[in-house]
Design an enzyme around this catalytic site. Structure first.
Site, PDB file in Angstrom:
ATOM      1  N   GLU A  39       0.737  -1.147   0.028  1.00 40.08           N
ATOM      2  CA  GLU A  39      -0.011   0.022  -0.172  1.00 40.08           C
ATOM      3  C   GLU A  39       1.062   1.286   0.060  1.00 40.08           C
ATOM      4  O   GLU A  39       1.842   1.361   0.954  1.00 40.08           O
ATOM      5  CB  GLU A  39      -0.664  -0.060   1.286  1.00 40.08           C
ATOM      6  CG  GLU A  39      -1.843   1.004   1.086  1.00 40.08           C
ATOM      7  CD  GLU A  39      -2.670   1.184   2.406  1.00 40.08           C
ATOM      8  OE1 GLU A  39      -2.498   0.224   3.475  1.00 40.08           O
ATOM      9  OE2 GLU A  39      -3.478   2.277   2.725  1.00 40.08           O
ATOM     10  N   ARG A 273       5.555 -13.018   9.670  1.00 43.53           N
ATOM     11  CA  ARG A 273       6.058 -11.670   9.446  1.00 43.53           C
ATOM     12  C   ARG A 273       7.652 -11.692   9.972  1.00 43.53           C
ATOM     13  O   ARG A 273       7.960 -12.443  10.795  1.00 43.53           O
ATOM     14  CB  ARG A 273       5.472 -10.464  10.139  1.00 43.53           C
ATOM     15  CG  ARG A 273       4.018 -10.142   9.738  1.00 43.53           C
ATOM     16  CD  ARG A 273       3.380  -9.188  10.897  1.00 43.53           C
ATOM     17  NE  ARG A 273       4.306  -7.832  10.781  1.00 43.53           N
ATOM     18  CZ  ARG A 273       3.626  -7.000   9.868  1.00 43.53           C
ATOM     19  NH1 ARG A 273       2.753  -7.481   9.176  1.00 43.53           N
ATOM     20  NH2 ARG A 273       4.211  -5.718   9.707  1.00 43.53           N
ATOM     21  N   LYS A 283       4.326   0.986   9.348  1.00 40.28           N
ATOM     22  CA  LYS A 283       4.396   2.221   8.762  1.00 40.28           C
ATOM     23  C   LYS A 283       3.777   3.567   9.615  1.00 40.28           C
ATOM     24  O   LYS A 283       4.470   4.692   9.567  1.00 40.28           O
ATOM     25  CB  LYS A 283       3.751   2.111   7.239  1.00 40.28           C
ATOM     26  CG  LYS A 283       4.739   1.460   6.503  1.00 40.28           C
ATOM     27  CD  LYS A 283       3.763   1.409   5.024  1.00 40.28           C
ATOM     28  CE  LYS A 283       3.063   0.332   5.146  1.00 40.28           C
ATOM     29  NZ  LYS A 283       2.429  -0.014   3.778  1.00 40.28           N
TER      30      LYS A 283
HETATM   31  P1  ATP Z   1       2.523  -1.938   7.853  1.00 38.57           P
HETATM   32  O1  ATP Z   1       1.996  -2.900   9.028  1.00 38.57           O
HETATM   33  O2  ATP Z   1       3.939  -1.534   8.286  1.00 38.57           O
HETATM   34  O3  ATP Z   1       1.638  -0.997   7.449  1.00 38.57           O
HETATM   35  P2  ATP Z   1       1.364  -3.533   5.702  1.00 38.57           P
HETATM   36  O4  ATP Z   1       1.711  -4.919   6.022  1.00 38.57           O
HETATM   37  O5  ATP Z   1       0.279  -2.800   6.027  1.00 38.57           O
HETATM   38  O6  ATP Z   1       2.497  -2.819   7.043  1.00 38.57           O
HETATM   39  P3  ATP Z   1       1.573  -3.453   3.109  1.00 38.57           P
HETATM   40  O7  ATP Z   1       2.195  -2.071   2.297  1.00 38.57           O
HETATM   41  O8  ATP Z   1       0.208  -3.592   3.088  1.00 38.57           O
HETATM   42  O9  ATP Z   1       2.091  -3.113   4.352  1.00 38.57           O
HETATM   43  O10 ATP Z   1       2.539  -4.712   2.809  1.00 38.57           O
HETATM   44  C1  ATP Z   1       2.717  -5.372   1.552  1.00 38.57           C
HETATM   45  C2  ATP Z   1       3.075  -6.438   1.864  1.00 38.57           C
HETATM   46  O11 ATP Z   1       4.410  -6.827   2.709  1.00 38.57           O
HETATM   47  C3  ATP Z   1       2.159  -7.442   2.423  1.00 38.57           C
HETATM   48  O12 ATP Z   1       1.954  -8.682   1.752  1.00 38.57           O
HETATM   49  C4  ATP Z   1       2.650  -7.865   3.789  1.00 38.57           C
HETATM   50  O13 ATP Z   1       2.052  -9.038   3.959  1.00 38.57           O
HETATM   51  C5  ATP Z   1       4.006  -7.923   3.515  1.00 38.57           C
HETATM   52  N1  ATP Z   1       4.553  -7.339   4.976  1.00 38.57           N
HETATM   53  C6  ATP Z   1       4.535  -6.146   5.656  1.00 38.57           C
HETATM   54  N2  ATP Z   1       5.379  -6.216   6.628  1.00 38.57           N
HETATM   55  C7  ATP Z   1       5.934  -7.307   6.768  1.00 38.57           C
HETATM   56  C8  ATP Z   1       6.910  -8.155   7.589  1.00 38.57           C
HETATM   57  N3  ATP Z   1       7.035  -7.309   8.821  1.00 38.57           N
HETATM   58  N4  ATP Z   1       7.508  -9.122   7.281  1.00 38.57           N
HETATM   59  C9  ATP Z   1       7.030  -9.650   6.111  1.00 38.57           C
HETATM   60  N5  ATP Z   1       6.446  -9.340   5.461  1.00 38.57           N
HETATM   61  C10 ATP Z   1       5.658  -8.056   5.585  1.00 38.57           C
HETATM   62 MG    MG Z   2      -1.270  -3.744   4.701  1.00 42.28          MG
END
Ligand code: ATP
Ligand code: MG
Length: 573
Positions: A39, A273, A283
């Site tokens: 995102e 994760r 984020k």
């Molecule tokens: P945040 O919690 O920091 O906002 P998010 O999961 O909302 O992270 P996205 O941009 O939606 O962020 O993530 C894109 C991809 O990265 C998703 O498929 C998510 O599963 C993966 N991802 C995010 N954080 C991690 C992590 N700590 N370890 C592994 N994969 C991750």
């Molecule tokens: Mg997300």
């Protein structure tokens, strides 16, 4: 490799096993197509690196491809700046999506059509409950939810209202489109989830074309399906959403809706994760650190963004090796930050040229070295890589050494320079401390030594030993430069875990940055290029800062400290 001896094969993780089986059985037309779906509401962090390595890595291993798709369903939080940085960081990590860059917003029209089809089939309805009411009606993990009073609107009324929602007749938040599933299902995600909400906001891609936006859950699975994704790989928190993603696709198929040209459907697999000690990977929290200026931007070398690691001097190879070593499992764990640092040391040890730099200088005067004389000594560029060769380092009568490397009244077992003690100056000579100069307050301001000309290069012809080797720079040749030393940004290993009344900000380490305004560098370092990495002997690995360095005036960031390999060397000697 001998295919008859499977035990000799490298062990593969459960996702690679699944993909292998699918390919062997000819599922999905034999294709492997994955995607990374960020995102665009912030910069990528080290956790994303794991997902990127898995998504792009698996696609490459199976001769498939990986799409990059912006899951841009939240126009209020998303910005072009983030989209650009995400692309740039993925390229930096060493991956490429080729021509397969997409946006969930590319599918807004298709998603809208399918939503209309679901309404016509009695599978979705327009609901006038407020967000708070929806939450109240939803029930809990232990109690079922209640049907919305708007659940039984006629298809005609739903179609009319949804059309007027799209046309912008209603203000934000007063109506939603919801799937009609079952308010009594144990999985809360299945209790008539919201598919569309009204948001009058300008979208980075579609501008003002839309004022209804699909939720992530409605957009995500269908986007994968439309793109022909075979394996939707994501983190464990989406496991509980999988039944909903399946329901949407099952229901669409049942009413005759399918993306053009796609004969199969995506299959989702979840992995744990990446969590790291002393590190936050949310984020929202990272954005707060930036906005409230606890750090100097998203690329502050103390941050957990890929930008920051990059500026700190991390290499893509080190990050990829680290992710590989951590592996892919369903088991939630917290990885020691030290493992990431080790991956960097391992990589830089092989390829970073060695240099000498003195961070906290004290003057050493070699009394028996001719005044005005300079000589050039050979210094090895990288003992791990003979092809890196040698360089010349100037030596003269007045040098700088680290303040730490001299003690006037040393405790037992202090082997470095002190009155009457002889040490080796790396690549130069044996020197012996004769006397000191002090200021009015009694502080030592200079150390006087004598050198033994027969030890040129650092070895004594009579085989006598010294117990320490220290680094130095010639005072008249040294180049002064700013050097930044970093410590962990947080002083607790789980900074997100805070007691009542505190926030993660209370866990900030006030000593996470130390600026040394004027370190003294070996003269060759003056010409360092931005992003060039070195080992400063005995001090660690350093990178020439990409933001604040100018030609001839490098600024250095410490990437990681060194395990002092000289300790071992000295024990052997
Ligand atoms: P945040 O919690 O920091 O906002 P998010 O999961 O909302 O992270 P996205 O941009 O939606 O962020 O993530 C894109 C991809 O990265 C998703 O498929 C998510 O599963 C993966 N991802 C995010 N954080 C991690 C992590 N700590 N370890 C592994 N994969 C991750
Ligand atoms: Mg997300």
């Amino acid at each position: 490799m001998d295919s008859k001896t499977p035990s000799s094969l490298p062990s593969v993780d459960f996702i690679r096993e699944i993909v292998t089986t699918d390919v062997q059985q000819g599922r999905n037309e034999g294709k492997v197509i994955t995607r990374f779906p960020p995102e665009p509401n912030g910069y990528l962090h080290i956790g994303h690196a794991k997902a990127i390595c898995i998504d792009f890595g698996i696609a490459a291993e199976f001769a498939g491809r990986c799409h990059l798709r912006m899951d841009d369903t939240n126009p209020e939080k998303e910005e072009m700046e983030y989209i650009k940085s995400i692309q740039d960081d993925i390229h930096w990590l060493g991956y490429d999506w080729g021509t397969h860059f997409y946006n969930a917003s590319d599918y807004f029209e298709q998603l809208y059509e399918w939503a209309v089809a679901l309404i016509k089939a009695g599978k979705a309805f327009v609901c006038d409950l407020t967000a708070d009411q929806i939450t109240q009606y939803r029930g809990t993990l232990t109690a079922p939810g209640k049907d919305s009073p708007f659940r039984n609107r006629s298809v005609q009324e739903n179609l009319d209202l949804f059309d007027r929602m799209r046309k912008g007749e209603f203000p934000d938040g007063i109506r939603t489109l919801r799937a009609k599933i079952d308010m009594s299902l144990p999985n809360i995600n299945m209790r008539d989830p919201v598919m569309y909400r009204i948001v009058h906001a300008t979208h980075p891609h579609t501008g003002d074309k839309w004022c209804v936006y699909p939720t992530y859950d409605w957009a995500h699975g269908q986007s994968d399906w439309i793109e022909g994704i075979t394996h939707s790989l994501c983190t464990l928190e989406f496991e509980i959403h999988r039944p909903l993603y399946d329901w949407y696709i099952d229901t669409l198929i049942a009413i005759g809706c399918r993306p053009a040209g796609i004969s199969y459907r995506p299959r989702q697999n979840e992995f744990a994760r990446l969590n790291l000690t002393y590190t936050l990977t949310s984020k929202r929290k990272l954005a707060q650190l930036v906005k409230e200026k606890h750090v100097n931007g998203w690329d502050d070398p103390r941050m957990s963004t890929l930008r920051a690691f990059r500026r700190r001097g991390y290499t893509p190879e080190a990050i990829r090796n680290f992710v590989k070593e951590v592996g892919v499992t369903k088991f939630e764990s917290v990885i020691d930050f030290g493992r990431l640092e080790n991956a960097l040391r391992e990589d830089l040890n092989k390829r970073a040229p060695r240099r000498m730099a003195v961070l906290r200088p004290i003057k050493v005067i070699i009394d028996n070295y001719p005044e005005g004389q300079t000589e050039e000594l050979d210094a090895v560029n990288n003992p791990e890589d003979p092809s890196a060769g040698v360089r010349k380092v100037p030596f003269s009568r007045v040098l700088y050494i680290e303040q730490d490397d001299f003690m006037e009244n040393p405790p037992p077992k202090y082997f470095r320079l002190s009155p009457g003690i002889e040490v080796r100056l790396r690549y130069a000579y044996f020197v012996k401390c004769a006397s000191v100069d002090k200021d009015a307050a009694g502080k030592v301001v200079a150390v006087h030594c004598t050198y033994d000309p027969a030890t040129r290069g650092g070895d004594a012809p009579d085989k006598r030993k010294v117990k320490a080797t220290i680094h130095w720079v010639s005072a008249q040749h040294a180049h002064p430069a700013e050097v930044r030393l970093y410590d962990r940004l947080f002083n607790t290993s789980n900074p997100g875990d805070v007691p009542e009344g505190k926030t993660f900000l209370d866990n900030l380490n006030p000593k996470s940055l130390e600026v040394i305004p004027s370190a003294q560098l070996e003269p060759s370092l003056k010409a360092a290029n931005a992003d060039e990495r070195f080992q400063f002997e005995r001090l660690g690995y350093f990178v020439c800062d990409t933001v604040e360095s100018t030609p001839g005036n490098p600024v250095f960031n410490r990437s990681v400290t060194l395990k002092d390999t000289w300790v071992k060397e000295q024990k052997k000697a």
